[in-house]
Write a protein that holds these residues in place. Structure first.
Motif, PDB file in Angstrom:
ATOM      1  N   MET A 296       1.020  -1.197  -0.114  1.00 31.82           N
ATOM      2  CA  MET A 296      -0.007  -0.084   0.051  1.00 31.82           C
ATOM      3  C   MET A 296       0.727   1.347   0.136  1.00 31.82           C
ATOM      4  O   MET A 296       0.636   2.422  -0.686  1.00 31.82           O
ATOM      5  CB  MET A 296      -0.751   0.111   1.385  1.00 31.82           C
ATOM      6  N   ILE A 297       1.890   1.229   0.866  1.00 32.50           N
ATOM      7  CA  ILE A 297       2.795   2.567   0.888  1.00 32.50           C
ATOM      8  C   ILE A 297       3.390   2.681  -0.276  1.00 32.50           C
ATOM      9  O   ILE A 297       3.591   3.824  -0.901  1.00 32.50           O
ATOM     10  CB  ILE A 297       3.819   2.135   2.037  1.00 32.50           C
ATOM     11  N   LEU A 298       4.048   1.538  -1.219  1.00 37.42           N
ATOM     12  CA  LEU A 298       4.391   1.617  -2.298  1.00 37.42           C
ATOM     13  C   LEU A 298       3.523   2.394  -3.430  1.00 37.42           C
ATOM     14  O   LEU A 298       3.943   3.058  -4.138  1.00 37.42           O
ATOM     15  CB  LEU A 298       5.135   0.378  -2.844  1.00 37.42           C
ATOM     16  N   PHE A 299       2.288   1.847  -3.168  1.00 39.35           N
ATOM     17  CA  PHE A 299       1.335   2.238  -4.361  1.00 39.35           C
ATOM     18  C   PHE A 299       1.149   3.895  -4.330  1.00 39.35           C
ATOM     19  O   PHE A 299       0.805   4.630  -5.013  1.00 39.35           O
ATOM     20  CB  PHE A 299      -0.197   1.581  -3.967  1.00 39.35           C
ATOM     21  N   VAL A 300       1.106   4.391  -2.637  1.00 45.42           N
ATOM     22  CA  VAL A 300       0.993   5.699  -2.542  1.00 45.42           C
ATOM     23  C   VAL A 300       2.005   6.372  -3.175  1.00 45.42           C
ATOM     24  O   VAL A 300       1.811   7.489  -3.996  1.00 45.42           O
ATOM     25  CB  VAL A 300       0.654   5.916  -1.004  1.00 45.42           C
ATOM     26  N   LEU A 301       3.309   5.837  -3.004  1.00 42.26           N
ATOM     27  CA  LEU A 301       4.245   6.627  -3.654  1.00 42.26           C
ATOM     28  C   LEU A 301       4.485   6.650  -5.212  1.00 42.26           C
ATOM     29  O   LEU A 301       4.840   7.548  -5.707  1.00 42.26           O
ATOM     30  CB  LEU A 301       5.697   5.984  -2.958  1.00 42.26           C
ATOM     31  N   ALA A 302       3.851   5.612  -5.714  1.00 40.55           N
ATOM     32  CA  ALA A 302       3.702   5.450  -7.123  1.00 40.55           C
ATOM     33  C   ALA A 302       2.910   6.615  -7.742  1.00 40.55           C
ATOM     34  O   ALA A 302       3.005   7.239  -8.666  1.00 40.55           O
ATOM     35  CB  ALA A 302       3.139   4.137  -7.472  1.00 40.55           C
ATOM     36  N   VAL A 303       1.545   6.750  -6.864  1.00 37.59           N
ATOM     37  CA  VAL A 303       0.677   7.481  -7.176  1.00 37.59           C
ATOM     38  C   VAL A 303       1.320   8.907  -7.582  1.00 37.59           C
ATOM     39  O   VAL A 303       1.077   9.941  -8.161  1.00 37.59           O
ATOM     40  CB  VAL A 303      -0.545   7.767  -6.346  1.00 37.59           C
ATOM     41  N   LEU A 304       2.138   9.371  -6.380  1.00 38.62           N
ATOM     42  CA  LEU A 304       2.861  10.623  -6.508  1.00 38.62           C
ATOM     43  C   LEU A 304       4.080  11.007  -7.270  1.00 38.62           C
ATOM     44  O   LEU A 304       4.087  12.039  -7.888  1.00 38.62           O
ATOM     45  CB  LEU A 304       3.371  10.750  -4.935  1.00 38.62           C
ATOM     46  N   LEU A 305       4.691   9.915  -7.340  1.00 36.23           N
ATOM     47  CA  LEU A 305       5.832  10.055  -8.166  1.00 36.23           C
ATOM     48  C   LEU A 305       6.154   9.311  -9.642  1.00 36.23           C
ATOM     49  O   LEU A 305       6.940   9.715 -10.353  1.00 36.23           O
ATOM     50  CB  LEU A 305       7.100   9.545  -7.372  1.00 36.23           C
ATOM     51  N   VAL A 306       4.952   8.792  -9.737  1.00 37.31           N
ATOM     52  CA  VAL A 306       5.108   8.011 -11.369  1.00 37.31           C
ATOM     53  C   VAL A 306       3.699   8.357 -11.966  1.00 37.31           C
ATOM     54  O   VAL A 306       3.661   8.855 -13.202  1.00 37.31           O
ATOM     55  CB  VAL A 306       5.407   6.455 -11.186  1.00 37.31           C
ATOM     56  N   VAL A 307       2.511   8.233 -11.436  1.00 33.89           N
ATOM     57  CA  VAL A 307       1.395   8.250 -12.002  1.00 33.89           C
ATOM     58  C   VAL A 307       0.732   9.654 -12.448  1.00 33.89           C
ATOM     59  O   VAL A 307       0.579   9.878 -13.576  1.00 33.89           O
ATOM     60  CB  VAL A 307       0.173   7.742 -11.233  1.00 33.89           C
TER      61      VAL A 307
END
Length: 618
Positions: A296-307
């Motif tokens: 979940m934490i990795l997903f949140v970071l992906a939303v901010l930094l990639v998506v």
């Protein structure tokens, strides 16, 4: 706890959280969510005994009013200012964000595809209820602010619609691509007919005086809720699209009472946000916290930094946008109440439809909300300044009305590095200031052109200084909301209208600048008599008291005009809002020029000018 006590607790917790956030300069949504968790899962003080469906319906009504208010705040002039970039952000941005977010939810967070598609759609929204306070906090230039504002308000209902379609596709038997396409078409038709048509018809009725003034605001509230409910009856969750369109149409009509309607909606929105952000997190089960894992934490970071960055860069390829704006948009995308409310609706529904990982939906959305609001709220100021998109620090004076005296004041401020802007509708009056290199605006300060083009975010005080007392009062009341009424001033009214029974009340004017006797004619005449706007830097040896002792009685023998504190804060002086200058302050004053050389004024040896004596006249 009975119903009345519960309602009061929610209202108090919400508004107290808003006030606390303002005091400590934190994004309000963070404090509200923390309060909701504290009053809900942690202490159990707030517990609503409502079926989930009924609670979702009530939350939907609140979100509808919030989106309508946001739609009313959108001006088509802002759209033209922002240019084609808005079209890219609102047409290409949502599907790209949906696709990328859904893939990240499935491959990184490990959610099933149905839950991933719903979550990806929910995270399309960018939270106008959070973006608006951020824009006020950092004072972005109007072009950049328009991009963020339009994207946030337009994409919110789009994200909700995509979530509805994804949910229907995976949970309703017989749904397919044809049914989904038909759902989109029906939602758009409902938006045009009920939302656009309803907004236009409401404005038409209001323009013709068919509704009394005292009923306009409450009736509009009822009409918004009716359009929302009727739209949802025709096509599920099309109501948010309709009320956004209704607000957009109504906000761009030439309504005389638009500002009154907006003020009513803004006040209501503050209360609704306070309530919703307390209620929604308070309904979370504390056991959900144990579901938080590394994925979940990795997903949140992906939303901010990639998506988000990838969505913006792909959607704006070839768009006539500054790279600085693209970089800002790539980072700034806080989520807000619409994302939380939508997740609260679809999370339990997905679980009931046979997707157990749907219980993680609201938890993940809250993690995204808290992370994005904190990350973006704490960095937008520094990033916008780094990119050159933020207005200068609000610390200067907007002067309305060019005259020899205001030209002298503007020059004195400019010479001391104080930001100043002089506005007038007559170009010949602005010519002397322009020749001195002073920033000017040629035009009517109350015009629509000024509203859309005049940059005043770097100024924090207003002085209406024309020779028309009533126009000055009109300017102060019109601009008071943006500057703050405590920083809005006008010259003293003429002696003929200054007697108490005939005087403009404070509720209908700005604060009187300088002194109650310093009106336009006297200031102009004193300037002709040789008075100058001068400055003195105070020290421990040369205090404010000694400055007064040197020049005589303030308001009679000289006038205190303004001051700049050692840390650079500008203050305009008023007998209604006095200040005591401390050592290190740079004081601006209006006095005969010989006083600057330290010559004492002895009334028995120096002839007092007639205009100076007039200042003593009751």
């Amino acid at each position: 706890m009975n119903s009345a006590a519960l309602l009061l607790t929610i209202l108090f917790a919400g508004l107290a959280s808003q006030w606390f956030a303002w005091r400590v300069r934190l994004p309000a949504i963070v404090v509200l969510i923390a309060a909701g968790l504290a009053f809900g899962p942690v202490t159990g003080l707030i517990k609503l005994d409502l079926p989930p469906h009924d609670l979702s319906e009530l939350i939907g009504l609140g979100v509808a009013i919030i989106l309508f208010e946001g739609g009313m705040d959108l001006k088509l002039e802002d759209l033209r200012r922002a240019g084609k970039g808005i079209g890219r952000l609102t047409l290409l941005g949502p599907p790209l964000a949906w696709l990328l977010g859904s893939f990240a939810a499935h491959h990184i967070a490990g959610l099933s595809w149905p839950v991933s598609w719903v979550l990806g759609a929910i995270l399309v929204v960018t939270g106008p209820t959070v973006i608006m306070p951020l824009l006020r906090q950092v004072s972005l230039n109007k072009e950049s602010a328009s991009l963020l504002k339009w994207e946030g308000i337009v994409n919110d209902p789009i994200g909700v619609l995509l979530a509805v379609l994804a949910f229907q596709y995976f949970t309703i038997a017989g749904s397919g691509m044809a049914e989904t396409a038909a759902g989109v078409g029906l939602a758009l038709a409902v938006m045009i007919v009920l939302g656009g048509g309803g907004g236009w018809l409401t404005g038409w009725v209001y323009q013709r005086g068919l509704v009394p003034e005292h009923l306009k605001a409450p009736l509009l509230l009822v009409l918004v809720l009716f359009v929302y409910s009727a739209s949802n009856m025709v096509q599920h969750e099309a109501g948010l699209l309709s009320v956004t369109a209704m607000g957009l149409i109504l906000g761009n009509m030439k309504l005389v009472d638009r500002e009154d309607l907006m003020r009513f909606k803004e006040n209501l929105t503050v209360i609704l946000l306070s309530v919703l952000f307390i209620v929604i997190p308070s309904q979370l089960d504390r056991q959900l916290a144990y579901l938080i894992d590394f994925r979940m934490i990795l997903f949140v970071l992906a939303v901010l930094l990639v998506v988000r960055p990838l969505t913006i860069m792909l959607a704006t390829i070839g768009a006539p946008m500054r790279m600085a704006d693209r970089k800002l948009l790539s980072w700034i995308a806080p989520r807000g109440i619409v994302a939380a409310a939508t997740a609260g609706i679809f999370g339990p529904a997905l679980v009931a439809a046979g997707y157990p990982d749907g219980e993680k939906l609201l938890l993940i959305v809250f993690l995204v909300i808290i992370t994005t609001v904190l990350a973006h709220g704490l960095t937008i100021g520094r990033l916008s300044r780094h990119l050159g998109l933020a207005a200068k620090h609000a610390n200067g004076l907007l002067i309305v009305g060019a005259s020899p005296w205001t030209n002298a004041l503007a020059k004195a401020l400019k010479d001391q590095d104080v930001e100043v802007l002089l506005v007038d509708g007559a170009y010949h009056r602005l010519k002397p200031a322009r020749m001195e290199g002073i920033d000017i605006y040629y035009g009517e300060i109350l015009s629509e052109h000024a509203e859309h083009t005049l940059e005043t975010l770097h100024l924090n005080h207003l002085l209406a200084a024309t020779d028309n007392d009533f126009y000055n009062a009109l300017v102060c009341k019109a601009m008071g909301r943006s500057f703050g009424h405590h920083r809005t001033f006008q010259l003293a009214t003429h002696q003929e209208s200054s007697h108490e029974p005939k005087r403009l009340t404070l509720q209908r004017r700005g604060h009187i600048a300088f002194n109650a006797d310093a009106d336009f004619e006297k200031l102009t005449q004193l300037l002709k008599d040789g008075w100058k706007i001068q400055t003195s830097v105070l020290s421990k040896a040369y205090t404010f008291a000694k400055l007064k002792q040197r020049f005589g009685k303030p308001g009679a023998d000289w006038l205190i005009v303004a001051a700049v504190t050692p840390d650079g804060n500008f203050r305009l002086y008023s007998s209604e809002q006095t200040f005591t200058a401390e050592p290190g302050w740079n004081v601006f004053y209006f006095a005969p020029e010989d006083k600057r050389e330290g010559k004492a004024l002895a009334r028995d040896s120096v002839k007092v000018p007639a205009t100076e004596a007039a200042l003593h006249r009751p």
